[in-house]
Design an enzyme around this catalytic site. Structure first.
Site, PDB file in Angstrom:
ATOM      1  N   TRP A 186     -98.274-116.529  99.932  1.00 22.71           N
ATOM      2  CA  TRP A 186     -97.347-117.616 100.265  1.00 22.71           C
ATOM      3  C   TRP A 186     -98.166-118.878 100.508  1.00 22.71           C
ATOM      4  O   TRP A 186     -99.195-118.821 101.180  1.00 22.71           O
ATOM      5  CB  TRP A 186     -96.516-117.293 101.514  1.00 22.71           C
ATOM      6  CG  TRP A 186     -95.733-118.496 101.942  1.00 22.71           C
ATOM      7  CD1 TRP A 186     -94.634-119.013 101.324  1.00 22.71           C
ATOM      8  CD2 TRP A 186     -96.051-119.389 103.033  1.00 22.71           C
ATOM      9  NE1 TRP A 186     -94.232-120.169 101.970  1.00 22.71           N
ATOM     10  CE2 TRP A 186     -95.079-120.414 103.018  1.00 22.71           C
ATOM     11  CE3 TRP A 186     -97.044-119.414 104.015  1.00 22.71           C
ATOM     12  CZ2 TRP A 186     -95.077-121.457 103.942  1.00 22.71           C
ATOM     13  CZ3 TRP A 186     -97.048-120.455 104.936  1.00 22.71           C
ATOM     14  CH2 TRP A 186     -96.066-121.460 104.898  1.00 22.71           C
ATOM     15  N   GLU A 227     -94.486-115.146  96.987  1.00 25.77           N
ATOM     16  CA  GLU A 227     -93.373-115.379  97.917  1.00 25.77           C
ATOM     17  C   GLU A 227     -92.803-116.795  97.830  1.00 25.77           C
ATOM     18  O   GLU A 227     -93.392-117.749  98.313  1.00 25.77           O
ATOM     19  CB  GLU A 227     -93.860-115.105  99.352  1.00 25.77           C
ATOM     20  CG  GLU A 227     -92.754-115.243 100.395  1.00 25.77           C
ATOM     21  CD  GLU A 227     -93.242-114.946 101.813  1.00 25.77           C
ATOM     22  OE1 GLU A 227     -94.443-114.668 102.005  1.00 25.77           O
ATOM     23  OE2 GLU A 227     -92.410-115.015 102.723  1.00 25.77           O
ATOM     24  N   LYS A 229     -89.995-119.951  98.455  1.00 24.78           N
ATOM     25  CA  LYS A 229     -89.312-120.476  99.640  1.00 24.78           C
ATOM     26  C   LYS A 229     -88.477-121.687  99.245  1.00 24.78           C
ATOM     27  O   LYS A 229     -88.856-122.435  98.341  1.00 24.78           O
ATOM     28  CB  LYS A 229     -90.374-120.860 100.666  1.00 24.78           C
ATOM     29  CG  LYS A 229     -89.859-121.301 102.010  1.00 24.78           C
ATOM     30  CD  LYS A 229     -90.987-121.280 103.044  1.00 24.78           C
ATOM     31  CE  LYS A 229     -90.486-121.774 104.387  1.00 24.78           C
ATOM     32  NZ  LYS A 229     -91.438-121.513 105.475  1.00 24.78           N
ATOM     33  N   ASP A 260     -88.316-113.122 101.061  1.00 20.84           N
ATOM     34  CA  ASP A 260     -88.262-113.264 102.520  1.00 20.84           C
ATOM     35  C   ASP A 260     -86.823-113.646 102.876  1.00 20.84           C
ATOM     36  O   ASP A 260     -86.283-114.606 102.315  1.00 20.84           O
ATOM     37  CB  ASP A 260     -89.257-114.350 102.958  1.00 20.84           C
ATOM     38  CG  ASP A 260     -89.341-114.489 104.463  1.00 20.84           C
ATOM     39  OD1 ASP A 260     -88.270-114.633 105.100  1.00 20.84           O
ATOM     40  OD2 ASP A 260     -90.457-114.468 105.013  1.00 20.84           O
ATOM     41  N   HIS A 263     -85.931-117.273 103.417  1.00 19.10           N
ATOM     42  CA  HIS A 263     -86.362-118.294 102.465  1.00 19.10           C
ATOM     43  C   HIS A 263     -85.310-118.749 101.466  1.00 19.10           C
ATOM     44  O   HIS A 263     -85.639-119.274 100.415  1.00 19.10           O
ATOM     45  CB  HIS A 263     -87.596-117.802 101.700  1.00 19.10           C
ATOM     46  CG  HIS A 263     -88.833-117.803 102.541  1.00 19.10           C
ATOM     47  ND1 HIS A 263     -90.092-117.682 102.023  1.00 19.10           N
ATOM     48  CD2 HIS A 263     -89.005-117.918 103.880  1.00 19.10           C
ATOM     49  CE1 HIS A 263     -90.983-117.704 103.005  1.00 19.10           C
ATOM     50  NE2 HIS A 263     -90.345-117.846 104.133  1.00 19.10           N
ATOM     51  N   HIS A 287     -89.964-109.405 102.700  1.00 17.81           N
ATOM     52  CA  HIS A 287     -90.356-109.866 104.027  1.00 17.81           C
ATOM     53  C   HIS A 287     -89.086-109.876 104.855  1.00 17.81           C
ATOM     54  O   HIS A 287     -88.236-110.743 104.676  1.00 17.81           O
ATOM     55  CB  HIS A 287     -90.962-111.267 103.969  1.00 17.81           C
ATOM     56  CG  HIS A 287     -92.444-111.252 103.976  1.00 17.81           C
ATOM     57  ND1 HIS A 287     -93.214-112.384 104.052  1.00 17.81           N
ATOM     58  CD2 HIS A 287     -93.321-110.203 103.962  1.00 17.81           C
ATOM     59  CE1 HIS A 287     -94.501-112.043 104.056  1.00 17.81           C
ATOM     60  NE2 HIS A 287     -94.582-110.727 103.987  1.00 17.81           N
ATOM     61  N   ASP A 295     -84.965-120.969 108.280  1.00 25.05           N
ATOM     62  CA  ASP A 295     -86.042-119.980 108.236  1.00 25.05           C
ATOM     63  C   ASP A 295     -86.674-119.844 109.623  1.00 25.05           C
ATOM     64  O   ASP A 295     -87.803-120.230 109.846  1.00 25.05           O
ATOM     65  CB  ASP A 295     -87.084-120.451 107.212  1.00 25.05           C
ATOM     66  CG  ASP A 295     -88.283-119.527 107.132  1.00 25.05           C
ATOM     67  OD1 ASP A 295     -88.095-118.312 107.276  1.00 25.05           O
ATOM     68  OD2 ASP A 295     -89.408-120.015 106.924  1.00 25.05           O
ATOM     69  N   ASP A 297     -87.364-117.180 111.500  1.00 23.37           N
ATOM     70  CA  ASP A 297     -88.233-116.034 111.787  1.00 23.37           C
ATOM     71  C   ASP A 297     -87.861-115.282 113.055  1.00 23.37           C
ATOM     72  O   ASP A 297     -88.722-114.891 113.835  1.00 23.37           O
ATOM     73  CB  ASP A 297     -89.709-116.470 111.810  1.00 23.37           C
ATOM     74  CG  ASP A 297     -90.184-116.910 110.433  1.00 23.37           C
ATOM     75  OD1 ASP A 297     -90.202-116.068 109.527  1.00 23.37           O
ATOM     76  OD2 ASP A 297     -90.492-118.109 110.248  1.00 23.37           O
ATOM     77  N   ASP A 327     -91.678-109.703 108.665  1.00 18.26           N
ATOM     78  CA  ASP A 327     -92.252-111.040 108.822  1.00 18.26           C
ATOM     79  C   ASP A 327     -91.405-111.872 109.768  1.00 18.26           C
ATOM     80  O   ASP A 327     -90.414-112.467 109.354  1.00 18.26           O
ATOM     81  CB  ASP A 327     -92.369-111.742 107.460  1.00 18.26           C
ATOM     82  CG  ASP A 327     -92.967-113.136 107.607  1.00 18.26           C
ATOM     83  OD1 ASP A 327     -93.595-113.403 108.651  1.00 18.26           O
ATOM     84  OD2 ASP A 327     -92.798-113.959 106.692  1.00 18.26           O
TER      85      ASP A 327
HETATM   86  C1  RNT Z   1     -93.695-118.476 105.634  1.00 15.78           C
HETATM   87  C2  RNT Z   1     -93.728-117.153 104.975  1.00 15.78           C
HETATM   88  C3  RNT Z   1     -94.978-116.353 105.192  1.00 15.78           C
HETATM   89  C4  RNT Z   1     -95.448-116.329 106.623  1.00 15.78           C
HETATM   90  C5  RNT Z   1     -96.524-115.304 106.915  1.00 15.78           C
HETATM   91  C6  RNT Z   1     -97.228-115.559 108.206  1.00 15.78           C
HETATM   92  O1  RNT Z   1     -92.472-119.099 105.564  1.00 15.78           O
HETATM   93  O2  RNT Z   1     -92.622-116.411 105.340  1.00 15.78           O
HETATM   94  O3  RNT Z   1     -94.795-115.075 104.704  1.00 15.78           O
HETATM   95  O4  RNT Z   1     -94.409-116.109 107.516  1.00 15.78           O
HETATM   96  O5  RNT Z   1     -97.379-115.204 105.864  1.00 15.78           O
HETATM   97 ZN    ZN Z   2     -92.555-114.368 104.643  1.00 16.63          ZN
END
Ligand code: RNT
Ligand code: ZN
Length: 420
Positions: A186, A227, A229, A260, A263, A287, A295, A297, A327
């Site tokens: 990423w 990955e 986004k 993810d 994302h 993820h 996003d 997390d 993640d």
């Molecule tokens: C960031 C991505 C990525 C990170 C990690 C720490 O938006 O999701 O994967 O969260 O690599």
């Molecule tokens: Zn991620």
């Protein structure tokens, strides 16, 4: 207690049996599915480089709950604790900045297997797999917002070298563990506001990836994922590594996409992407995160998004083609507990999906009996799912949902609170 759980399981097995679902076989499939526990939840994505700056690159951790792991041994200890409370056999996901670097600073383009030897020993002892991530954020050469797509050739070259050595390291780890390591990429590249040369940056990213992936590795030891986004903090208008960009690149070069859950646009269904991707791509990496409005997390919970995702995967009969990684990063609560809630939520979603009476639902669909289809789909939510889940925890030797919190409280009292 044990007897109770077994009785409950028998009861649940009968009820699921009546709609054509075999709970024993669901449990055995769940048992075989490993999850990659992301090391970065344990220390707020700080890592162990000697020269440490702050977290940057459009990702952010909020909160300052006490007990953060401050070094590799504390991080391992915390992950071990989490793994004791999660049923099944798993993997750990490392970022390049989590190496055992010793006293002198090691640049990102000098990373090698030696820096991960203590992780490998630990993984071997505990029969854990490893996944690997290149780290293209939190570094002076990513501060201007571009890495692999930088118009500055030296910067771009530096990051190409970083990934070249990360992939090499990941492959060597795979050889040492004799199982595939997934290397995930990423990058934070993008722009806050109107970008005119969108194609220019993407062309540079394409060139960088071509340089990186000209080296092929044996897939038994290394598999690569990219990955995408939609946007990030500071890249609201333009992200170089978008979904379309990586989709094209991954398909052309036989790589995986990493989806993810945070994302995409909040109304976009990641579940619906699975069946399309699987028709063109061998494998997918996930993820698992929970986006709250963006996003963000957050820690995954057993919600509709997660259920729908795994329902799609099992409907495609593709549990073995989809690799799961976690993640998220939440520092407002006990970080070990965060791993446990998230991982167990994922496992519940997998189990729930495996307990879907697919045959019956398909029959209804074929007959255009849509009322029966919706009726059954809806009734599944109040079936005795818990009887199967508790039994799985019991036979896996981990505490039930009702009991594991006590273990975290004890760990916090005896271990984490002493880290001042
Ligand atoms: C960031 C991505 C990525 C990170 C990690 C720490 O938006 O999701 O994967 O969260 O690599
Ligand atoms: Zn991620």
């Amino acid at each position: 207690m044990k007897k109770n759980i077994k009785d409950q399981y028998r009861f649940a097995r009968d009820i699921y049996g009546k709609i054509g679902v075999d709970t024993d076989s669901a449990i055995s499939k769940l048992k075989d599915k490993s999850i990659s526990l992301h090391c970065w939840q344990g220390d707020d994505v700080a890592g162990f480089e000697r020269k440490k700056g702050g977290l940057s690159g459009g990702i952010q951790v909020t909160g300052n709950y006490p007990g953060r792991a401050r070094n590799i041994s504390e991080l391992k200890q915390d992950m071990e604790k989490a793994l004791c409370l999660i049923p099944g056999k798993h993997r750990v996901s490392l970022h390049a900045i989590y190496g055992d670097f010793g006293e002198k600073p090691v640049e990102r383009n000098e990373i090698k297997i030696d820096h991960f030897q203590t992780w490998i020993d630990w993984a071997k002892q505990r029969n854990l797999g490893i996944d690997f991530n290149s780290t293209l954020f939190s570094h002076p050469l990513s501060e201007n917002g571009f890495t692999l797509s930088s118009k500055n050739n030296e910067i771009r070259q530096f990051w190409v070298e970083h990934i070249v050595c990360c992939r090499k390291t990941a492959e060597e780890i795979g050889k040492k563990l004799n199982r595939p390591v997934i290397h995930n990429l990423w990058i934070p590249d993008g722009m806050k506001d109107v970008c005119i040369d969108r194609i220019g940056y993407r062309r540079l990213l394409l060139n960088s990836l071509d340089e990186i992936f000209k080296k092929n590795y044996n897939k038994n030891f290394l598999r690569d994922a990219l990955e995408p986004k939609l946007f990030g903090i500071g890249t609201e208008t333009y992200v170089v590594g978008s979904f379309e960009f990586y989709l094209g690149y991954a398909l052309k070069n036989n790589l995986m996409l990493c989806l993810d859950l945070g994302h995409f646009h909040p109304t976009e269904s990641v579940a619906d992407k699975i069946s399309s991707l699987l028709l063109f791509m061998k494998e997918i990496y996930l993820h698992i995160s929970r986006g709250v409005r963006w996003d963000s997390d957050h820690i995954p919970i057993f919600d509709d998004t997660l259920r729908e995702l795994f329902l799609e995967i099992t409907r495609c009969d593709a549990l073995d083609r989809v690799h799961i990684g976690l993640d998220y990063f939440d520092a407002t609560l006990n970080r070990v507990g965060a791993w446990v809630i998230g991982a167990r939520a994922v496992q519940k979603a997998i189990l729930y999906a495996l307990l879907e009476p697919k045959k019956k639902l398909l029959e209804y669909e074929k007959k255009k009996d849509y009322l029966s289809r919706l009726y059954l789909y809806e009734n599944l939510k109040t079936m005795p799912f818990n009887g199967v889940w508790d039994y799985y925890c019991l036979i896996s030797g981990v505490p039930l949902d009702s009991d594991w919190l006590l273990e975290i409280h004890k760990y916090e009292r005896t271990v984490q609170s002493k880290r001042i």
